[in-house]
Structures are given as C-alpha cells and as structure tokens.
Design a protein around this motif. Structure first.
Motif, PDB file in Angstrom:
ATOM      1  N   GLU A   1      -5.296  -7.698  -0.674  1.00  0.00           N
ATOM      2  CA  GLU A   1      -4.829  -9.087  -0.659  1.00  0.00           C
ATOM      3  C   GLU A   1      -5.973 -10.028  -1.030  1.00  0.00           C
ATOM      4  OE1 GLU A   1      -2.125 -12.039   2.061  1.00  0.00           O
ATOM      5  OE2 GLU A   1      -2.499  -9.998   2.704  1.00  0.00           O
ATOM      6  N   LEU A   2      -6.257 -10.087  -2.314  1.00  0.00           N
ATOM      7  CA  LEU A   2      -7.260 -10.973  -2.880  1.00  0.00           C
ATOM      8  C   LEU A   2      -6.651 -11.637  -4.112  1.00  0.00           C
ATOM      9  CD1 LEU A   2     -10.361  -8.581  -2.711  1.00  0.00           C
ATOM     10  CD2 LEU A   2      -9.909 -10.531  -1.220  1.00  0.00           C
ATOM     11  N   PRO A   3      -7.236 -12.750  -4.579  1.00  0.00           N
ATOM     12  CA  PRO A   3      -6.697 -13.366  -5.802  1.00  0.00           C
ATOM     13  C   PRO A   3      -6.638 -12.359  -6.960  1.00  0.00           C
ATOM     14  CG  PRO A   3      -8.291 -14.812  -4.767  1.00  0.00           C
ATOM     15  CD  PRO A   3      -8.345 -13.506  -4.023  1.00  0.00           C
ATOM     16  N   TYR A   4      -5.588 -12.407  -7.727  1.00  0.00           N
ATOM     17  CA  TYR A   4      -5.347 -11.517  -8.872  1.00  0.00           C
ATOM     18  C   TYR A   4      -5.206 -10.052  -8.460  1.00  0.00           C
ATOM     19  CZ  TYR A   4      -6.584 -15.613 -11.557  1.00  0.00           C
ATOM     20  OH  TYR A   4      -6.624 -16.867 -12.071  1.00  0.00           O
ATOM     21  N   CYS A   5      -4.733  -9.824  -7.256  1.00  0.00           N
ATOM     22  CA  CYS A   5      -4.597  -8.431  -6.796  1.00  0.00           C
ATOM     23  C   CYS A   5      -3.188  -8.122  -6.340  1.00  0.00           C
ATOM     24  CB  CYS A   5      -5.590  -8.141  -5.674  1.00  0.00           C
ATOM     25  SG  CYS A   5      -7.285  -8.050  -6.242  1.00  0.00           S
ATOM     26  N   LYS A   6      -2.878  -8.429  -5.090  1.00  0.00           N
ATOM     27  CA  LYS A   6      -1.664  -7.927  -4.458  1.00  0.00           C
ATOM     28  C   LYS A   6      -0.383  -8.257  -5.221  1.00  0.00           C
ATOM     29  CE  LYS A   6       0.545  -7.710   0.026  1.00  0.00           C
ATOM     30  NZ  LYS A   6       0.433  -8.028   1.424  1.00  0.00           N
ATOM     31  N   TRP A   7      -0.252  -9.438  -5.758  1.00  0.00           N
ATOM     32  CA  TRP A   7       0.994  -9.834  -6.421  1.00  0.00           C
ATOM     33  C   TRP A   7       0.855  -9.882  -7.937  1.00  0.00           C
ATOM     34  CZ3 TRP A   7      -0.722 -12.551  -1.999  1.00  0.00           C
ATOM     35  CH2 TRP A   7      -0.014 -12.240  -0.848  1.00  0.00           C
ATOM     36  N   GLU A   8      -0.185  -9.306  -8.460  1.00  0.00           N
ATOM     37  CA  GLU A   8      -0.440  -9.350  -9.902  1.00  0.00           C
ATOM     38  C   GLU A   8      -0.600  -7.937 -10.452  1.00  0.00           C
ATOM     39  OE1 GLU A   8      -0.320 -12.304 -11.297  1.00  0.00           O
ATOM     40  OE2 GLU A   8      -0.431 -13.468  -9.459  1.00  0.00           O
ATOM     41  N   LEU A   9      -0.491  -7.800 -11.753  1.00  0.00           N
ATOM     42  CA  LEU A   9      -0.655  -6.497 -12.389  1.00  0.00           C
ATOM     43  C   LEU A   9      -2.057  -6.318 -12.963  1.00  0.00           C
ATOM     44  CD1 LEU A   9       2.801  -5.950 -14.082  1.00  0.00           C
ATOM     45  CD2 LEU A   9       1.905  -4.932 -11.998  1.00  0.00           C
ATOM     46  N   TYR A  10      -3.032  -6.806 -12.232  1.00  0.00           N
ATOM     47  CA  TYR A  10      -4.422  -6.525 -12.557  1.00  0.00           C
ATOM     48  C   TYR A  10      -4.825  -5.254 -11.806  1.00  0.00           C
ATOM     49  CZ  TYR A  10      -4.558 -11.260 -14.435  1.00  0.00           C
ATOM     50  OH  TYR A  10      -4.318 -12.387 -15.166  1.00  0.00           O
ATOM     51  N   ASP A  11      -5.969  -4.693 -12.145  1.00  0.00           N
ATOM     52  CA  ASP A  11      -6.383  -3.423 -11.531  1.00  0.00           C
ATOM     53  C   ASP A  11      -6.354  -3.458 -10.005  1.00  0.00           C
ATOM     54  OD1 ASP A  11      -6.674  -2.216 -13.957  1.00  0.00           O
ATOM     55  OD2 ASP A  11      -8.859  -2.371 -14.026  1.00  0.00           O
ATOM     56  N   GLY A  12      -6.834  -4.525  -9.402  1.00  0.00           N
ATOM     57  CA  GLY A  12      -6.866  -4.613  -7.950  1.00  0.00           C
ATOM     58  C   GLY A  12      -5.487  -4.601  -7.316  1.00  0.00           C
ATOM     59  N   GLY A  13      -4.473  -5.004  -8.050  1.00  0.00           N
ATOM     60  CA  GLY A  13      -3.118  -5.033  -7.515  1.00  0.00           C
ATOM     61  C   GLY A  13      -2.336  -3.750  -7.709  1.00  0.00           C
ATOM     62  N   ILE A  14      -2.740  -2.933  -8.672  1.00  0.00           N
ATOM     63  CA  ILE A  14      -1.992  -1.700  -8.916  1.00  0.00           C
ATOM     64  C   ILE A  14      -2.711  -0.461  -8.401  1.00  0.00           C
ATOM     65  CG2 ILE A  14      -0.729  -2.627 -10.872  1.00  0.00           C
ATOM     66  CD1 ILE A  14      -2.628  -1.158 -12.738  1.00  0.00           C
ATOM     67  N   ARG A  15      -3.938  -0.611  -7.962  1.00  0.00           N
ATOM     68  CA  ARG A  15      -4.672   0.526  -7.395  1.00  0.00           C
ATOM     69  C   ARG A  15      -4.435   0.574  -5.896  1.00  0.00           C
ATOM     70  NH1 ARG A  15     -10.381   0.258 -10.651  1.00  0.00           N
ATOM     71  NH2 ARG A  15      -9.517   1.047 -12.598  1.00  0.00           N
ATOM     72  N   THR A  16      -3.719   1.578  -5.475  1.00  0.00           N
ATOM     73  CA  THR A  16      -3.452   1.798  -4.061  1.00  0.00           C
ATOM     74  C   THR A  16      -3.705   3.260  -3.733  1.00  0.00           C
ATOM     75  OG1 THR A  16      -1.111   2.232  -4.466  1.00  0.00           O
ATOM     76  CG2 THR A  16      -1.712  -0.036  -3.945  1.00  0.00           C
ATOM     77  N   ALA A  17      -3.798   3.542  -2.468  1.00  0.00           N
ATOM     78  CA  ALA A  17      -4.090   4.916  -2.035  1.00  0.00           C
ATOM     79  C   ALA A  17      -2.850   5.799  -2.114  1.00  0.00           C
ATOM     80  CB  ALA A  17      -4.610   4.908  -0.608  1.00  0.00           C
ATOM     81  N   LEU A  18      -3.019   6.985  -2.621  1.00  0.00           N
ATOM     82  CA  LEU A  18      -2.007   8.035  -2.575  1.00  0.00           C
ATOM     83  C   LEU A  18      -2.766   9.355  -2.495  1.00  0.00           C
ATOM     84  CD1 LEU A  18       0.798   9.288  -2.689  1.00  0.00           C
ATOM     85  CD2 LEU A  18       0.689   9.147  -5.175  1.00  0.00           C
ATOM     86  N   LEU A  19      -2.779   9.948  -1.302  1.00  0.00           N
ATOM     87  CA  LEU A  19      -3.465  11.213  -1.087  1.00  0.00           C
ATOM     88  C   LEU A  19      -2.425  12.266  -0.724  1.00  0.00           C
ATOM     89  CD1 LEU A  19      -6.320   9.852   1.192  1.00  0.00           C
ATOM     90  CD2 LEU A  19      -6.439  10.287  -1.253  1.00  0.00           C
ATOM     91  N   MET A  20      -2.539  13.434  -1.323  1.00  0.00           N
ATOM     92  CA  MET A  20      -1.610  14.526  -1.028  1.00  0.00           C
ATOM     93  C   MET A  20      -2.417  15.790  -0.769  1.00  0.00           C
ATOM     94  SD  MET A  20       1.262  13.834  -3.956  1.00  0.00           S
ATOM     95  CE  MET A  20       2.492  14.902  -3.273  1.00  0.00           C
ATOM     96  N   ARG A  21      -2.002  16.518   0.263  1.00  0.00           N
ATOM     97  CA  ARG A  21      -2.647  17.792   0.573  1.00  0.00           C
ATOM     98  C   ARG A  21      -1.572  18.781   0.985  1.00  0.00           C
ATOM     99  NH1 ARG A  21      -7.723  19.093   4.522  1.00  0.00           N
ATOM    100  NH2 ARG A  21      -7.673  21.319   4.139  1.00  0.00           N
ATOM    101  N   GLY A  22      -1.695  19.978   0.484  1.00  0.00           N
ATOM    102  CA  GLY A  22      -0.698  20.994   0.801  1.00  0.00           C
ATOM    103  C   GLY A  22      -1.323  22.347   0.977  1.00  0.00           C
ATOM    104  N   PRO A  23      -0.489  23.368   1.165  1.00  0.00           N
ATOM    105  CA  PRO A  23      -1.002  24.723   1.291  1.00  0.00           C
ATOM    106  C   PRO A  23      -1.848  25.096   0.073  1.00  0.00           C
ATOM    107  CG  PRO A  23       1.323  24.656   1.832  1.00  0.00           C
ATOM    108  CD  PRO A  23       0.964  23.309   1.278  1.00  0.00           C
ATOM    109  N   GLN A  24      -2.795  25.968   0.283  1.00  0.00           N
ATOM    110  CA  GLN A  24      -3.715  26.371  -0.781  1.00  0.00           C
ATOM    111  C   GLN A  24      -2.959  26.820  -2.023  1.00  0.00           C
ATOM    112  OE1 GLN A  24      -6.486  29.376   0.358  1.00  0.00           O
ATOM    113  NE2 GLN A  24      -7.634  29.228  -1.541  1.00  0.00           N
ATOM    114  N   GLY A  25      -3.332  26.247  -3.156  1.00  0.00           N
ATOM    115  CA  GLY A  25      -2.744  26.636  -4.426  1.00  0.00           C
ATOM    116  C   GLY A  25      -1.613  25.746  -4.904  1.00  0.00           C
ATOM    117  N   ILE A  26      -0.940  25.030  -3.999  1.00  0.00           N
ATOM    118  CA  ILE A  26       0.185  24.212  -4.435  1.00  0.00           C
ATOM    119  C   ILE A  26      -0.289  22.888  -5.053  1.00  0.00           C
ATOM    120  CG2 ILE A  26       0.627  23.068  -2.213  1.00  0.00           C
ATOM    121  CD1 ILE A  26       3.629  23.380  -2.817  1.00  0.00           C
ATOM    122  N   ILE A  27      -1.365  22.319  -4.505  1.00  0.00           N
ATOM    123  CA  ILE A  27      -1.948  21.091  -5.042  1.00  0.00           C
ATOM    124  C   ILE A  27      -3.444  21.348  -5.200  1.00  0.00           C
ATOM    125  CG2 ILE A  27      -2.377  18.639  -4.666  1.00  0.00           C
ATOM    126  CD1 ILE A  27       0.051  18.612  -2.799  1.00  0.00           C
TER     127      ILE A  27
END
Length: 82
Positions: free
Chosen positions: A16-42
């Motif tokens: 939530e900074l200017p040109y981020c949360k509600w905009e399509l600049y890098d700061g607004g489209i970069r969010t966390a997505l982490l996935m972990r699974g059984p060995q070999g699947i990811i």
C-alpha cells in the motif's frame, strides 16, 4: 510435512504505497505466492515471473494432483511452469 500435502501461501494485493496497490505498476502486481509439496511434485528454488492471479491457483492445484478441472472453474493453470 505430510507426503500428501501441498501448502500454499499467498496474499491478495500489493503493497500500500503510491503507484502500487491500486495500479498496474510493478509494486502493485508483485505479491507473494509460495507453494510447497511432496518431493518431486514442485521443484524447489523456481521463481515464476509470469503474471498470474490467485484465481489461477485452483486450476494449478488440480493439475498438480492430476484431478480434472471442472468447466465452471475460472483461471488458468500455470502447472506447465513447473
């Protein structure tokens, strides 16, 4: 971790900074997505630079588990990245 478990951590917005949360600049489209699974699947250490959305997580999880994606599920799987 259980050998039959896929763990997903994500957030639904950018910082939530200017040109981020509600905009399509890098700061607004970069969010966390982490996935972990059984060995070999990811593979570990992979960084996806594709533009994906949280709506794409369900189709991806269905692909990872080899389950069919129902016609009413929105989003597009990014399973091929793995």
């Amino acid at each position: 971790m259980d050998q039959n478990t896929i763990v997903v951590f994500t957030v639904d917005h950018g910082v939530e900074l200017p040109y981020c949360k509600w905009e399509l600049y890098d700061g607004g489209i970069r969010t966390a997505l982490l996935m972990r699974g059984p060995q070999g699947i990811i593979p570990s250490g992979k960084v996806c630079d594709w533009l994906v959305s949280n709506v794409d997580v369900v189709p991806t999880l269905l692909d990872l588990t080899s389950l069919p994606t129902p016609a009413n599920v929105q989003g597009q799987s990014f399973f091929e990245f793995f």
